[in-house]
Design a protein around this motif. Structure first.
Motif, short mmCIF file in Angstrom:
data_model
loop_
_atom_site.label_atom_id
_atom_site.label_comp_id
_atom_site.label_asym_id
_atom_site.label_seq_id
_atom_site.Cartn_x
_atom_site.Cartn_y
_atom_site.Cartn_z
N TYR A 57 0.81 -1.23 0.00
CA TYR A 57 0.00 0.00 0.00
C TYR A 57 0.84 1.27 0.00
O TYR A 57 0.35 2.33 -0.34
CB TYR A 57 -0.87 0.08 1.26
N ASP A 58 2.04 1.19 0.48
CA ASP A 58 2.78 2.43 0.76
C ASP A 58 4.20 2.33 0.21
O ASP A 58 4.74 1.24 0.03
CB ASP A 58 2.83 2.66 2.29
N PRO A 59 4.83 3.46 -0.07
CA PRO A 59 6.15 3.46 -0.71
C PRO A 59 7.25 2.85 0.15
O PRO A 59 8.22 2.31 -0.37
CB PRO A 59 6.42 4.94 -0.99
N LYS A 60 7.10 2.90 1.48
CA LYS A 60 8.16 2.36 2.33
C LYS A 60 8.19 0.83 2.27
O LYS A 60 9.26 0.22 2.17
CB LYS A 60 7.97 2.83 3.78
N ILE A 106 -12.34 1.43 5.99
CA ILE A 106 -10.99 0.99 5.70
C ILE A 106 -10.89 0.52 4.23
O ILE A 106 -11.91 0.22 3.62
CB ILE A 106 -10.61 -0.15 6.68
N LEU A 107 -9.68 0.43 3.70
CA LEU A 107 -9.49 -0.18 2.38
C LEU A 107 -10.18 -1.56 2.38
O LEU A 107 -10.05 -2.30 3.35
CB LEU A 107 -7.99 -0.38 2.10
N THR A 144 -2.32 6.37 -0.73
CA THR A 144 -1.75 6.88 0.51
C THR A 144 -2.58 8.03 1.10
O THR A 144 -2.27 8.54 2.17
CB THR A 144 -0.30 7.37 0.29
N ALA A 145 -3.63 8.47 0.38
CA ALA A 145 -4.54 9.49 0.92
C ALA A 145 -5.70 8.75 1.58
O ALA A 145 -6.49 8.09 0.91
CB ALA A 145 -5.03 10.40 -0.20
N ARG A 146 -5.80 8.83 2.90
CA ARG A 146 -6.69 7.94 3.62
C ARG A 146 -7.91 8.63 4.22
O ARG A 146 -8.86 7.97 4.61
CB ARG A 146 -5.91 7.25 4.75
N THR A 147 -7.89 9.94 4.35
CA THR A 147 -9.00 10.65 4.99
C THR A 147 -9.42 11.81 4.08
O THR A 147 -8.58 12.63 3.71
CB THR A 147 -8.58 11.17 6.38
#
Length: 304
Positions: free
Chosen positions: A34-37, A101-102, A160-163
Motif C-alpha cells: 500500500y505504501d512506498p516504504k 478501511i481499504l 496513501t490518501a486515507r481521509t
C-alpha cells in the motif's frame, strides 16, 4: 459493558487494543504493497519477517503490563496482517468510530467484534460510505480534534490518501462542541521520505503541552503555523526528513510523563528525558518498515 473514554493523546492509559504480528502471511508483492516504504523494502530484500515483528510487539505488550494497562488483542486471522490496529477504528470521548478501511482490510475489524460486543451499541458509529477516515489521521486533543487529510484534486489516485473532506465534515457533525482542525498532508506514492501517510507520521502531541512535528509534512505553511501558535515553538521537537522516514513522530504515550519510543531514536529520547519524561525504549525498527510504528499499532479505549 466497556465504558470508553478518550479526551486526548496522553492522559493515563487504562485500556488499549494492541495489534498482532502473528500469522502475518507471505511477504506482499510490489502490487499488493500500500505504501512506498513497504515497496522500498520489498525491492531491497529487507522486508521484515514475522518472528522479528512478533518479538517487537511482545516488547510493547510487556510495557503495557508494567503499567497495568488492560490489553485487548484482535482475534487471529491466518495469513493476514493485523499489526496496525489504529487504522480500523478509533475512540473519541465515549464513541467507538469505525473507519471505512481499504476493502482488503475489512476483516481486521471483524477480528475485534468480540470487543465491540462489549460496547453500548448506541456508542458504536459506522460512517456513511463516502466518508474516508482512518485512526492515524485523527487526534483528540482536549477541546480540539486534529485531523490529517489530503485536499489535492487527485485524491482518488492516491492509495496513501486515507481521509477525505467528507471524513473531516463527519467528525465536525459528531462533535459540534469541539474545534475540528484539519491539516492538508504531503503525499507520495513513490518516495517514503515525502509521504505523510497519516497525521501521526508528521505530528503527535506528547506530555501536557508538547509535540513532535515535521514541518515539511504539511502542504500549507499555515497548518504548520497553527500548531506552532497552539503549542509554542519551544514546546515542539522538530524532526527532519530522515527522522520522519524512521517515524520519530509515531511514539506512544502511556501517560503525560511516560512515552514508549523506538530505542534508536536517540535525539528524540534524550529530548524527552530532558523534559522530565520517562522513556520506555523498545525495538520496533522492523515493524517501521511497513510505514507504521508504535501509535499505529494501538487503539486506545480508555484514558483517565
Amino acid at each position: 459493558m466497556l465504558d470508553l473514554h478518550i479526551q486526548n493523546e496522553t492522559s493515563r492509559l487504562k485500556a488499549v487494543v494492541l495489534g498482532t504480528a502473528e500469522s502475518i502471511g507471505p511477504e506482499p508483492t510490489l502490487e499488493e504493497a500500500y505504501d512506498p516504504k513497504s515497496k522500498e523494502h520489498i525491492l531491497a530484500g529487507t522486508y521484515p519477517v514475522e518472528a522479528d515483528m512478533v518479538k517487537e510487539m511482545d516488547a510493547f505488550n510487556k510495557v503495557f503490563e508494567k503499567y497495568n494497562v488492560e490489553v485487548y488483542r484482535p482475534k487471529l486471522i491466518t495469513d493476514y496482517n493485523q499489526i496496525f490496529a489504529r487504522d480500523i477504528a478509533f475512540v473519541i470521548e465515549d464513541l467507538f468510530i469505525k473507519a471505512n478501511i481499504l476493502p482488503e482490510r475489512e476483516q481486521e475489524l471483524d477480528a475485534l467484534q468480540y470487543l465491540i460486543d462489549q460496547i453500548d451499541p448506541s456508542k458504536v458509529i459506522t460512517p456513511p460510505e463516502e466518508v474516508h477516515i482512518e485512526g492515524g489521521d485523527v487526534m483528540p486533543w482536549n477541546d480540539h480534534i486534529f485531523i490529517g487529510t489530503y485536499k489535492g484534486s487527485d485524491y482518488k489516485n492516491y492509495i496513501t490518501a486515507r481521509t477525505n473532506q467528507y471524513g473531516v465534515d463527519f467528525i465536525k457533525e459528531l462533535f459540534p462542541n469541539k474545534i475540528v482542525k484539519e491539516f492538508d498532508l504531503v503525499k507520495s506514492k513513490i518516495e517514503p521520505r515525502d509521504n505523510a501517510l497519516h497525521l501521526d507520521c508528521c505530528f503527535q502531541p506528547i506530555g501536557k503541552d508538547k509535540g513532535i512535528i515535521h514541518k515539511s509534512g504539511f502542504r500549507e505553511e499555515g497548518d504548520y503555523m497553527y500548531l506552532v501558535d497552539l503549542f509554542g515553538k519551544e514546546n515542539l521537537f522538530h524532526i527532519d526528513r530522515e527522522e520522519m522516514y524512521h517515524m520519530y513522530s509515531n511514539v506512544f504515550s502511556i501517560d503525560t510523563d511516560v512515552v514508549v519510543s523506538e530505542r534508536n531514536f536517540t535525539r528524540l529520547n534524550n529530548w524527552l528525558r530532558d523534559h522530565g519524561m520517562t522513556v520506555e525504549e523498545i525495538p520496533y525498527a522492523e515493524i517501521s518498515k511497513q510505514e507504521g510504528l508504535l501509535r499505529c499499532s494501538t487503539m486506545p479505549l480508555i484514558r483517565e
